[in-house]
Scaffold this active site. Sequence first.
Site, PDB file in Angstrom:
ATOM      1  N   SER A  64      16.710  16.682  69.449  1.00  5.80           N
ATOM      2  CA  SER A  64      15.414  17.033  70.013  1.00  5.80           C
ATOM      3  C   SER A  64      15.321  18.551  70.182  1.00  5.80           C
ATOM      4  O   SER A  64      15.423  19.292  69.210  1.00  5.80           O
ATOM      5  CB  SER A  64      15.195  16.289  71.329  1.00  5.80           C
ATOM      6  OG  SER A  64      13.863  16.401  71.773  1.00  5.80           O
TER       7      SER A  64
ATOM      8  N   GLU B 181      10.319   7.100  66.831  1.00  5.66           N
ATOM      9  CA  GLU B 181      10.526   8.180  67.791  1.00  5.66           C
ATOM     10  C   GLU B 181       9.706   8.000  69.073  1.00  5.66           C
ATOM     11  O   GLU B 181      10.211   8.162  70.180  1.00  5.66           O
ATOM     12  CB  GLU B 181      10.150   9.528  67.154  1.00  5.66           C
ATOM     13  CG  GLU B 181      11.006   9.942  65.975  1.00  5.66           C
ATOM     14  CD  GLU B 181      12.254  10.708  66.372  1.00  5.66           C
ATOM     15  OE1 GLU B 181      12.501  10.875  67.585  1.00  5.66           O
ATOM     16  OE2 GLU B 181      12.991  11.135  65.460  1.00  5.66           O
TER      17      GLU B 181
ATOM     18  N   HIS C 285      13.402   7.800  70.055  1.00  4.72           N
ATOM     19  CA  HIS C 285      13.923   9.145  70.271  1.00  4.72           C
ATOM     20  C   HIS C 285      15.078   9.113  71.269  1.00  4.72           C
ATOM     21  O   HIS C 285      14.955   8.527  72.344  1.00  4.72           O
ATOM     22  CB  HIS C 285      12.775  10.005  70.817  1.00  4.72           C
ATOM     23  CG  HIS C 285      13.029  11.463  70.896  1.00  4.72           C
ATOM     24  ND1 HIS C 285      13.067  12.277  69.794  1.00  4.72           N
ATOM     25  CD2 HIS C 285      13.223  12.280  71.972  1.00  4.72           C
ATOM     26  CE1 HIS C 285      13.267  13.530  70.176  1.00  4.72           C
ATOM     27  NE2 HIS C 285      13.375  13.558  71.495  1.00  4.72           N
TER      28      HIS C 285
END
Length: 519
Positions: free
Chosen positions: A208, A326, A426
Site C-alpha cells: 500500500s 482490493e 487489500h
Amino acid sequence: MRRRGRVIDRRSVLAGLAATPVAARGASADPVVATTYGRVRGVREGGVAVFRGIRYGADTAPRRFRRALPPAPWADIADATRYGLAAPQTRATEPTGEDCLFLNVWSPGLDDARRPVLVYLHGGAHAHGSGSDPLTAGGNLARRGDVVVVTLNHRLAGLGYAYLAALGGPAESGNVGNLDIVLALRWVRANIARFGGDPARVLLFGQSGGGAKVVTLMAMAEARPLFHRAVTMSGQHVTAAGPRNATRRAAVWMERAGARDPAKLARLPVDRLVAAMATPDPVEGRGEISFTSTLDHHVLARHPFYPDAPREAAHIPLICGNTHDETGYWLRDTLLKGDTDWTNLPDRLSAQMVKDMDPGFVIERYRAIYPDRTPGQILLAASTAGRSWPGHLIQAEARAALNGPTWMYQLDFPAPGGGGVLGAYHTLDIPLVFANIGVADAPTGDGPAARAVSAAMADAFVRFAATGDPNGGGLPAWPRFTLPERATMVFDTHSRVVHDPRRDERLLFAVAPYIKPGG
C-alpha cells in the site's frame, strides 16, 4: 496499513521502547553485533537472531521538517530487544515520538553467508503504521528462506511529507520521510553484512503506502543505488502530490495548528501538530489532510510513473502486485451487511470509483459481463477495477514499454472470514508473504489452502531477492509482463499464470484516464 475491525494493542506487543545505549546485559548467548555506530545486543527466537529498535538516525525533533542526521556513536552495548517509537500519527495504537528512526533485523546467522536482504516499508498511506506490526515480523520469513529481513520506522504525515518550501520552510520538507528511508538503506549498505546479509542483494518491498514509497524511491536519484530489486504490493502510486496542492495542504495544517510560518510550526508541541493533521483534506474535502511524497523539483524531480517509468531505474527488477478485490478492505461493513441492491448500487459505486465514468453505464456493462453476479459482487468488482487496479496496470505497462524486467501478480485467494464476501482484499497478501498466517488475527486463517498460498508467495519473494527473478521451486513458469501478452501470476490454492486477467473489465475502464485524487 491498519486493518479495519482489528486494532492491535501494540503496547502489550512492544513491552517497552528501544533504549539509548546501556551497559551490557543479559545472558552470554544473546547475539551482539558491532555496527558502524556502536554495538547492539539482540535476542534469539526460534533459531533466529532478532534485533529490535536499532537506531539508524538521530532524534528528528531538533531537525523537524529537515533531513535527519545519522546517530551519534555510542560506547556501551545498546539494548536492541524492544521496538522503537513509531512516528507521531493520528489514531496511534502504540507509543510514538519524534525520536523514531529505528529499524529491526531478523537473521538466521551472524556469519559471512551473505544472504539476500529483504527491507520492508510498512503500509498506512504516508500517515500511519510502523515496522512493528506482528504480521510483518520477519522471523518466519528469515527462517523459511534463509534471508535477512529488515523493517523500519520513518517520519509520517505532516512531519514526514508536509511541503513547506513555498511557505518559507525547508526545500526538502515534502519528502523527509523518504529521506529517512534513504538513511535507513545507507545503514543497511554499511552494516547488514555483519548481520549475515548481502549488501549487494537488497530487495526493497512494501505494501500500500509502503509500495508507493518503493516506486517513489525508484524515481529518486539519491535512493536508486541503495537497492537492487523492488516489489510494490498494492502500491498504486503513479503520481506524487503536485507542489501547489501540497502547499495548500501545508498551509491549512499550519493554520489549524496555530502557526503563522514554518519556523513557528517547527517549535510547536508535537501533539498539537498531530491533532491538526486530523483536519479534513482541503483538496479532497474529506478524511484527514493527505500528506504524501511531493514533486518538489529537488529531492523528487519527477513523478514515479508519469509521463513514463523512470529510465534510470529500468534495470531494477520489479514485481508489481495487487489483490483481486482490493476495495473489500474499505467496503467491509457494507459488504458484510449485504444490503446493496440495484437501487443503491449506483451511488455506492460512484463514491468509490476514481475513474470518472457514469456508474449506470458501468453497472450495465458488468451485468452483461457477469450476468449471475449480485449487486454486492458487482460493487466489489467494479470499485476495485475503477479505483485500485488502474494504477497497477499503468506501472506494469510503463515498465513493459521500457523493456524493464517486470513481473505482475494478482492474489485471488479470498479471506475466509465473512463467508468469503470480502474476497482477496487489500492487505491480505501481507501475512502470506511474511509466512505469518499463524499469527493471531491473521485474516488469511491458517488452513491448508492458506499455507499453500503463503508458501508460493514467500518462496517467490525469496527467490526474487536472491536472483532478481521469482521463477523456480514448484511455481509454474512466470513470464515477464510484456505487451500485449500481460502475463500475470495468479496466486491461489493452485497458482497459475493468466494472460490479461479480467480483460473485459480492463477494457471497460480504459476509456477514461486515471487521475489520482487530490494530486
